[in-house]
Design a protein around this motif. Structure first.
Motif, PDB file in Angstrom:
ATOM      1  N   ARG A 338       0.834  -1.211   0.000  1.00 45.96           N
ATOM      2  CA  ARG A 338       0.000   0.000   0.000  1.00 45.96           C
ATOM      3  C   ARG A 338       0.865   1.256   0.000  1.00 45.96           C
ATOM      4  N   THR A 339       1.869   1.283   0.837  1.00 44.07           N
ATOM      5  CA  THR A 339       2.734   2.448   0.934  1.00 44.07           C
ATOM      6  C   THR A 339       3.460   2.713  -0.381  1.00 44.07           C
ATOM      7  N   ALA A 340       3.919   1.659  -1.050  1.00 45.85           N
ATOM      8  CA  ALA A 340       4.622   1.843  -2.320  1.00 45.85           C
ATOM      9  C   ALA A 340       3.704   2.443  -3.380  1.00 45.85           C
ATOM     10  N   VAL A 341       2.456   1.957  -3.445  1.00 48.22           N
ATOM     11  CA  VAL A 341       1.493   2.473  -4.425  1.00 48.22           C
ATOM     12  C   VAL A 341       1.177   3.937  -4.122  1.00 48.22           C
ATOM     13  N   GLU A 342       0.962   4.244  -2.862  1.00 46.38           N
ATOM     14  CA  GLU A 342       0.639   5.618  -2.470  1.00 46.38           C
ATOM     15  C   GLU A 342       1.812   6.556  -2.732  1.00 46.38           C
ATOM     16  N   ALA A 343       3.024   6.090  -2.426  1.00 46.66           N
ATOM     17  CA  ALA A 343       4.210   6.908  -2.692  1.00 46.66           C
ATOM     18  C   ALA A 343       4.352   7.173  -4.182  1.00 46.66           C
ATOM     19  N   LEU A 344       4.078   6.165  -4.997  1.00 47.90           N
ATOM     20  CA  LEU A 344       4.185   6.340  -6.444  1.00 47.90           C
ATOM     21  C   LEU A 344       3.175   7.365  -6.950  1.00 47.90           C
ATOM     22  N   SER A 345       1.976   7.383  -6.357  1.00 46.56           N
ATOM     23  CA  SER A 345       0.986   8.394  -6.783  1.00 46.56           C
ATOM     24  C   SER A 345       1.476   9.798  -6.451  1.00 46.56           C
ATOM     25  N   ALA A 346       2.119   9.957  -5.299  1.00 43.24           N
ATOM     26  CA  ALA A 346       2.654  11.275  -4.938  1.00 43.24           C
ATOM     27  C   ALA A 346       3.743  11.709  -5.914  1.00 43.24           C
ATOM     28  N   ILE A 347       4.581  10.753  -6.309  1.00 48.57           N
ATOM     29  CA  ILE A 347       5.671  11.051  -7.238  1.00 48.57           C
ATOM     30  C   ILE A 347       5.113  11.402  -8.611  1.00 48.57           C
ATOM     31  N   MET A 348       4.160  10.613  -9.082  1.00 50.75           N
ATOM     32  CA  MET A 348       3.556  10.895 -10.388  1.00 50.75           C
ATOM     33  C   MET A 348       2.785  12.214 -10.358  1.00 50.75           C
ATOM     34  N   GLY A 349       2.359  12.630  -9.168  1.00 54.54           N
ATOM     35  CA  GLY A 349       1.680  13.915  -9.020  1.00 54.54           C
ATOM     36  C   GLY A 349       2.627  15.072  -8.813  1.00 54.54           C
ATOM     37  N   GLY A 350       3.935  14.790  -8.700  1.00 58.29           N
ATOM     38  CA  GLY A 350       4.924  15.858  -8.631  1.00 58.29           C
ATOM     39  C   GLY A 350       5.236  16.380  -7.249  1.00 58.29           C
ATOM     40  N   THR A 351       5.187  15.518  -6.231  1.00 58.88           N
ATOM     41  CA  THR A 351       5.475  15.987  -4.874  1.00 58.88           C
ATOM     42  C   THR A 351       6.897  16.533  -4.772  1.00 58.88           C
ATOM     43  N   ASN A 352       7.080  17.477  -3.849  1.00 55.05           N
ATOM     44  CA  ASN A 352       8.405  18.053  -3.621  1.00 55.05           C
ATOM     45  C   ASN A 352       9.177  17.350  -2.524  1.00 55.05           C
ATOM     46  N   SER A 353       8.476  16.724  -1.598  1.00 53.17           N
ATOM     47  CA  SER A 353       9.121  15.879  -0.596  1.00 53.17           C
ATOM     48  C   SER A 353       8.123  14.817  -0.174  1.00 53.17           C
ATOM     49  N   LEU A 354       8.642  13.760   0.463  1.00 53.26           N
ATOM     50  CA  LEU A 354       7.793  12.583   0.679  1.00 53.26           C
ATOM     51  C   LEU A 354       8.211  11.836   1.937  1.00 53.26           C
ATOM     52  N   HIS A 355       7.212  11.427   2.705  1.00 53.07           N
ATOM     53  CA  HIS A 355       7.398  10.485   3.815  1.00 53.07           C
ATOM     54  C   HIS A 355       6.615   9.219   3.502  1.00 53.07           C
ATOM     55  N   THR A 356       7.266   8.081   3.673  1.00 54.66           N
ATOM     56  CA  THR A 356       6.585   6.797   3.497  1.00 54.66           C
ATOM     57  C   THR A 356       6.376   6.145   4.856  1.00 54.66           C
ATOM     58  N   ASN A 357       5.134   5.729   5.119  1.00 55.43           N
ATOM     59  CA  ASN A 357       4.810   5.117   6.406  1.00 55.43           C
ATOM     60  C   ASN A 357       5.409   3.716   6.512  1.00 55.43           C
TER      61      ASN A 357
END
Length: 567
Positions: A338-357
């Protein structure tokens, strides 16, 4: 139309060529060359393309930079904090040594509520959901051996955000760092506390006074530091839909823009200091559309409504955290997926920074092993998948563009409702800060935000119970061979030692100096025409006043706030 598209392509190419790119391999796994961006074929008519555009151009639907992640990847900023400052300092050093690019501080509940660890209401909570910070001495230990002038630090705290920021500044002073060069983010978003998270200290007006002081102080003295991170994450975690998260968050952001303008600040100067914090939930494409719509809405409102003329003032920069509420105690190893899929959506959406649970966060604070897996999840996405090679790779997708338009339209309808609640078209008096602020305060007062979120959460829970929405391991595919996880436990000794340390610090300080600093702060709070409160809070911090004492000194005048029960 085709000519406009080609002119935009030429502008993008010129900016891309002039921008700095990383020295990296931008080919596929098979060695195929890929372009840095894709768009309509030359000569093709593409109705509505002005709403999509090119990366780095208004309305920034496709990202803020012409290079996408070819110029710079997102910052890996893992949220961490537990026990005391010594324990959390060790975790920070592990994160940085393992490739983390910035730190994000999680505070325990007493700290989030502006209370000291020996406060009777802190009993049993010290160090359990984050790190305990009672005074600047804890802040010094928290960042011991970590040069604050060289890293960016995010602090997720709102009610007592201003005193905590002052402790951070004084800790940097004691490291010998020029505080004017500090870079990072302070959450400070009090609107979302009343809307969703419920961690406030005072009524809204005093909090807005403090936030206005903070905005002024940072603009003048710590220009790279972002004094506000407008948070949709907690709104979504409370049960809001994607569109509600987007609309409520951006409305809060507009309220803070109005606050800055009411203080006489230049929007082109202070707006770049506003950042955002979104949830990346499990519906992959809906989340991508939400992030793209957020940039477009913000840019348009900042330009057309609030008069921002510079690109940076129109940029919506955001941090993302994967959805804690999507994690399950059942079959917890599924949480890695779940975390990998959610992180990928943030990346594809252009996030500037990211925390993965971490996979075990639904049960306890992350162990070192689960924290490392969460960190490595980002690194696998960054280093192995090729998602950094192309800016906005889903731009132009019929589905993604339709979803982006749909979420944007729903958000605009919600903005209209908020403005109406504030008297926007009813003839009622608006708040002096501005019309969006007026609507937000009205919605807080009448319980509208809470009831909207509660209704959305209820509808989703009904769908789960009927089996219309499915969660693997919970209401489908429930068989498993997995055993129980080992989880991190914070012992009672942490609280006992924190109280002992706090007692020693109180005994070692000069009570006359501390008392004088706190009295001066209280006097200034009582005078609404008094100068900015930040320097006075910093004086109290330097005098070794505790967080609870500083918040209490201001609370003597500001008072407390109790939410009327509504549902």
């Amino acid at each position: 139309m085709a000519e406009d598209i080609e002119a935009g392509r030429a502008r993008w190419q010129a900016r891309y060529d002039a921008a700095r790119k990383r020295d990296a391999d931008f080919t596929t796994l098979s060695g195929q060359q890929v372009d840095p961006v894709y768009g309509p074929r030359k000569g093709t008519e593409t109705p509505g393309f002005e709403r999509i555009g090119w990366p780095g151009e208004f309305p920034f639907t496709r990202g803020l930079y012409p290079t996408g992640y070819r110029g710079r990847t997102w910052t890996i900023r893992q949220f961490a904090g537990f026990g005391n400052a010594v324990q959390t300092n060790e975790r920070y050093k592990m994160i940085l040594a393992s490739g983390g690019g910035g730190l994000s501080v999680a505070f325990d509940m007493p700290t989030l509520m502006g209370r000291d660890s020996d406060d009777p209401q802190a009993l049993g909570e010290v160090g359990h959901c984050g790190v305990a910070v009672d005074s600047v001495a804890d802040m010094e230990v928290l960042f011991d051996g970590i040069p604050l002038g060289d890293i960016t630090t995010s602090m997720t705290i709102s009610g007592p955000a201003v005193p905590m920021f002052c402790m951070y500044l004084v800790a940097a002073e004691r490291q010998g760092v020029d505080t004017g060069t500090l870079n990072g983010t302070l959450q400070t978003d009090i609107f979302k506390e009343y809307i969703a998270q419920k961690e406030w200290l005072y009524p809204p007006e005093p909090h807005l006074r403090l936030i206005g002081d903070l905005m002024e102080y940072c603009a003048e003295n710590v220009p790279a530091f972002k004094p506000l991170s407008v948070s949709g994450y907690h709104i979504r975690e409370a049960g809001a839909t994607a569109a509600q998260e987007l609309a409520f968050t951006l409305a809060d952001g507009f309220g803070y823009v109005e606050l800055g303008l009411s203080r006489g600040l230049d929007v082109d100067r202070f707006a770049p200091g506003l950042s955002f914090f979104f949830d990346a939930h499990i519906d992959f494409f809906e989340e991508i559309a939400k992030f793209r719509a957020a940039r477009r809405i913000w840019a348009r409102w900042m330009r057309d409504r609030y008069g921002a003329t510079s690109e940076k003032a129109q940029w919506l920069r955001f941090h993302t955290q994967t959805a804690g509420v999507s994690l399950t105690a059942q079959q917890p190893y599924n949480n890695v997926v779940r975390t990998a899929v959610e992180a990928l959506s943030a990346i594809m959406g252009g996030t500037n920074s990211l925390h993965t649970n971490a996979l075990d966060e639904t049960l306890a604070l992350p162990t070192e092993q689960s924290a490392e897996i969460a960190l490595r999840t980002q690194q696998v996405l960054m280093e192995e998948t090729g998602v950094v090679n192309v800016a906005d790779p889903l731009g132009g997708s019929y589905y993604v563009e339709a979803l982006t338009d749909q979420i944007e339209a729903e958000a605009e309808r919600i903005f209209e409702r908020i403005l109406h609640m504030g008297g926007g078209d009813s003839g009622a008096a608006e708040h002096p800060i501005g019309p969006m602020t007026s609507g937000i305060l009205a919605g807080i007062d009448n319980g509208w935000f809470s009831s909207e979120i509660a209704e959305s959460a209820f509808q989703y829970q009904q769908a789960l119970e009927k089996g219309e929405k499915r969660i693997v391991g919970v209401n489908c595919h429930t068989g498993t061979v997995s055993g129980e996880l080992e989880i991190l436990r914070v012992g009672h000794e942490v609280e006992r030692e924190q109280k002992r340390a706090l007692a020693r610090r109180r005994a070692d300080r000069d009570p006359a100096v501390t008392g004088s600093a706190l009295a001066a702060l209280t006097a200034a709070v009582r005078d609404p025409a008094e100068r900015n409160l930040i320097p006075l809070i910093m004086d109290a911090v330097r005098a070794e006043a505790t967080l609870g004492e500083i918040c209490g000194a201001m609370g003597e005048e500001f008072g407390t706030y109790t939410e009327d029960p509504r549902f």
